[in-house]
Design a protein around this motif. Sequence first.
Motif, PDB file in Angstrom:
ATOM      1  N   MET A   1       0.832  -1.199   0.000  1.00 53.65           N
ATOM      2  CA  MET A   1       0.000   0.000   0.000  1.00 53.65           C
ATOM      3  C   MET A   1       0.870   1.254   0.000  1.00 53.65           C
ATOM      4  N   PHE A   2       0.499   2.207  -0.828  1.00 54.18           N
ATOM      5  CA  PHE A   2       1.081   3.548  -0.795  1.00 54.18           C
ATOM      6  C   PHE A   2      -0.027   4.482  -1.247  1.00 54.18           C
ATOM      7  N   ARG A   3      -0.559   5.268  -0.301  1.00 52.99           N
ATOM      8  CA  ARG A   3      -1.713   6.097  -0.622  1.00 52.99           C
ATOM      9  C   ARG A   3      -1.615   7.445   0.070  1.00 52.99           C
ATOM     10  N   VAL A   4      -2.263   8.424  -0.534  1.00 59.65           N
ATOM     11  CA  VAL A   4      -2.318   9.778   0.009  1.00 59.65           C
ATOM     12  C   VAL A   4      -3.779  10.180   0.105  1.00 59.65           C
ATOM     13  N   ARG A   5      -4.199  10.572   1.295  1.00 58.80           N
ATOM     14  CA  ARG A   5      -5.537  11.122   1.473  1.00 58.80           C
ATOM     15  C   ARG A   5      -5.398  12.630   1.692  1.00 58.80           C
ATOM     16  N   ALA A   6      -6.018  13.415   0.817  1.00 57.44           N
ATOM     17  CA  ALA A   6      -6.040  14.867   0.970  1.00 57.44           C
ATOM     18  C   ALA A   6      -7.344  15.240   1.665  1.00 57.44           C
ATOM     19  N   ILE A   7      -7.242  15.654   2.922  1.00 60.09           N
ATOM     20  CA  ILE A   7      -8.408  15.881   3.770  1.00 60.09           C
ATOM     21  C   ILE A   7      -8.994  17.260   3.489  1.00 60.09           C
ATOM     22  N   GLN A   8     -10.299  17.370   3.580  1.00 57.31           N
ATOM     23  CA  GLN A   8     -10.991  18.627   3.303  1.00 57.31           C
ATOM     24  C   GLN A   8     -10.821  19.590   4.484  1.00 57.31           C
ATOM     25  N   VAL A   9      -9.917  20.544   4.321  1.00 58.81           N
ATOM     26  CA  VAL A   9      -9.670  21.559   5.348  1.00 58.81           C
ATOM     27  C   VAL A   9      -9.743  22.947   4.688  1.00 58.81           C
ATOM     28  N   GLU A  10     -10.813  23.146   3.918  1.00 60.17           N
ATOM     29  CA  GLU A  10     -11.079  24.418   3.233  1.00 60.17           C
ATOM     30  C   GLU A  10      -9.892  24.812   2.351  1.00 60.17           C
ATOM     31  N   ASN A  11      -9.346  26.015   2.544  1.00 58.40           N
ATOM     32  CA  ASN A  11      -8.286  26.492   1.656  1.00 58.40           C
ATOM     33  C   ASN A  11      -6.906  25.978   2.056  1.00 58.40           C
ATOM     34  N   GLY A  12      -6.840  25.086   3.061  1.00 60.82           N
ATOM     35  CA  GLY A  12      -5.552  24.639   3.578  1.00 60.82           C
ATOM     36  C   GLY A  12      -5.137  23.258   3.106  1.00 60.82           C
ATOM     37  N   ASP A  13      -4.043  22.785   3.698  1.00 58.80           N
ATOM     38  CA  ASP A  13      -3.483  21.464   3.413  1.00 58.80           C
ATOM     39  C   ASP A  13      -3.570  20.593   4.649  1.00 58.80           C
ATOM     40  N   SER A  14      -3.944  19.320   4.456  1.00 54.44           N
ATOM     41  CA  SER A  14      -3.772  18.275   5.452  1.00 54.44           C
ATOM     42  C   SER A  14      -3.763  16.950   4.710  1.00 54.44           C
ATOM     43  N   LEU A  15      -2.641  16.262   4.763  1.00 55.53           N
ATOM     44  CA  LEU A  15      -2.430  15.063   3.969  1.00 55.53           C
ATOM     45  C   LEU A  15      -2.053  13.899   4.877  1.00 55.53           C
ATOM     46  N   LEU A  16      -2.762  12.798   4.745  1.00 56.72           N
ATOM     47  CA  LEU A  16      -2.418  11.576   5.468  1.00 56.72           C
ATOM     48  C   LEU A  16      -1.798  10.607   4.485  1.00 56.72           C
ATOM     49  N   ILE A  17      -0.534  10.264   4.724  1.00 54.97           N
ATOM     50  CA  ILE A  17       0.184   9.324   3.862  1.00 54.97           C
ATOM     51  C   ILE A  17       0.237   7.981   4.573  1.00 54.97           C
ATOM     52  N   SER A  18      -0.161   6.933   3.883  1.00 53.91           N
ATOM     53  CA  SER A  18      -0.156   5.583   4.453  1.00 53.91           C
ATOM     54  C   SER A  18       0.651   4.671   3.538  1.00 53.91           C
ATOM     55  N   TYR A  19       1.439   3.769   4.136  1.00 55.98           N
ATOM     56  CA  TYR A  19       2.313   2.909   3.339  1.00 55.98           C
ATOM     57  C   TYR A  19       2.579   1.623   4.108  1.00 55.98           C
ATOM     58  N   GLY A  20       2.910   0.570   3.370  1.00 55.44           N
ATOM     59  CA  GLY A  20       3.217  -0.703   4.005  1.00 55.44           C
ATOM     60  C   GLY A  20       2.193  -1.766   3.668  1.00 55.44           C
ATOM     61  N   GLN A  21       1.996  -2.715   4.583  1.00 55.80           N
ATOM     62  CA  GLN A  21       1.032  -3.786   4.383  1.00 55.80           C
ATOM     63  C   GLN A  21      -0.398  -3.257   4.515  1.00 55.80           C
ATOM     64  N   ASP A  22      -1.316  -3.812   3.722  1.00 57.13           N
ATOM     65  CA  ASP A  22      -2.701  -3.337   3.731  1.00 57.13           C
ATOM     66  C   ASP A  22      -3.332  -3.453   5.116  1.00 57.13           C
ATOM     67  N   GLU A  23      -3.012  -4.523   5.860  1.00 55.95           N
ATOM     68  CA  GLU A  23      -3.664  -4.782   7.136  1.00 55.95           C
ATOM     69  C   GLU A  23      -3.185  -3.827   8.231  1.00 55.95           C
ATOM     70  N   GLN A  24      -1.908  -3.534   8.265  1.00 54.30           N
ATOM     71  CA  GLN A  24      -1.349  -2.680   9.314  1.00 54.30           C
ATOM     72  C   GLN A  24      -0.307  -1.732   8.718  1.00 54.30           C
ATOM     73  N   PRO A  25      -0.761  -0.735   7.960  1.00 51.34           N
ATOM     74  CA  PRO A  25       0.186   0.202   7.346  1.00 51.34           C
ATOM     75  C   PRO A  25       0.735   1.199   8.359  1.00 51.34           C
ATOM     76  N   PHE A  26       1.746   1.918   7.940  1.00 56.00           N
ATOM     77  CA  PHE A  26       2.322   3.016   8.700  1.00 56.00           C
ATOM     78  C   PHE A  26       1.753   4.334   8.174  1.00 56.00           C
ATOM     79  N   HIS A  27       1.834   5.386   8.994  1.00 58.08           N
ATOM     80  CA  HIS A  27       1.181   6.636   8.614  1.00 58.08           C
ATOM     81  C   HIS A  27       2.058   7.850   8.922  1.00 58.08           C
ATOM     82  N   MET A  28       1.892   8.870   8.093  1.00 56.72           N
ATOM     83  CA  MET A  28       2.507  10.182   8.288  1.00 56.72           C
ATOM     84  C   MET A  28       1.440  11.229   8.016  1.00 56.72           C
ATOM     85  N   LEU A  29       1.352  12.253   8.876  1.00 53.20           N
ATOM     86  CA  LEU A  29       0.407  13.349   8.669  1.00 53.20           C
ATOM     87  C   LEU A  29       1.188  14.607   8.349  1.00 53.20           C
TER      88      LEU A  29
END
Length: 353
Positions: A1-29
């Motif tokens: 898994m390697f995915r980026v979720r761009a969260i709705q924070v109006e005119n700003g940025d907030s990105l959750l990056i997830s990577y690794g195994q599908d069952e228990q990935p690692f995350h960066m905000l």
Amino acid sequence: MFRVRAIQVENGDSLLISYGQDEQPFHMLVDGGPSGSSKTLLCVLKSVLKSEGVDGQLWLEALVVTHYDLDHIQGVIELLNNTPPWLQIREVWFNGYHHHHTPSDLLGPREGDALSKLIRSRKLAWNAAYRKQENDKDGGAILQSSHAVSLRGGLDVRVLSPDQDGLTALARHWTNPVLPPPEPESAPGDLLGRGDTWPPKNFFFNGGATFVSDTSVPNRSSIALLLTFDKKRVLLAADAFCDVIKRGLAIHLPNQEPIDLLKVSHHGSKGNTDKSLVDVLRCKKYLISTSGKTHKHPDHALIERLVAPRNEPEIIFNYAQGWPGEWQNILTNWPSFKVRYPEGGNKFVDVSL
């Protein structure tokens, strides 16, 4: 898994990056949006906890605050003021006052802006991956270099921006260690694209105008990251300057290997992405994070530069309404491109690589 979720924070940025195994990935905000964003942010994180948490907890390998502009930092301050017990943060990456100034400029370890005080009061690891000495509790400055960091789970992180000149410029601008300088007044409306009307005019190969760079000192200090996992590359450009990013890319990708996803700088402002950067990236997926309400981002000229290579790129927005939503309308006399928006009522758009 390697995915980026761009969260709705109006005119700003907030990105959750997830990577690794599908069952228990690692995350960066990365970033937390403007004031009032923490409710949406926590809602998204809690949904991730249900499917991807470990022993009832969600771990962030790094919480990155790219720069102190309000539309990036305020949601993080809210989050750290009211962190739920199920959310754990291994490390915070943020260039505070003392990372920009020499020791003689500092008034003492208790001085600092609101975010710096929160990091210290919660005893969070601060820029630990960039420490120059093992006992440096506040870590080193995060800036462009040949250094690469590998997070747990195998995510390689390279810093493209800021460069030393960007940190030096901010040091001259940030003179009060207790309080970051106020946000500069907005650039003239035509520079930010507020004069754009719908529909766009006929397509111009170069964006319809000579490129004029952003001049914001805070944006110049933005932390822009090149992430690599499973041979895929993601460039998170924050609000950084394109010339700085190009110099960083020359250090880390001298052979100009293609980028699989670009989080476009400064919410799609035409002053942060020029044609030469688009050419260097050879990218076909572009992510734009903004509701478009405040500055009418993305600018028409920016979209023109993204589609100019005529490689049918996909432009991904985290809002389907308002100004971003207009781009789903068919444009005549423009190169072909695809658009994508959040699905199923999600408060984010999900990009899998």
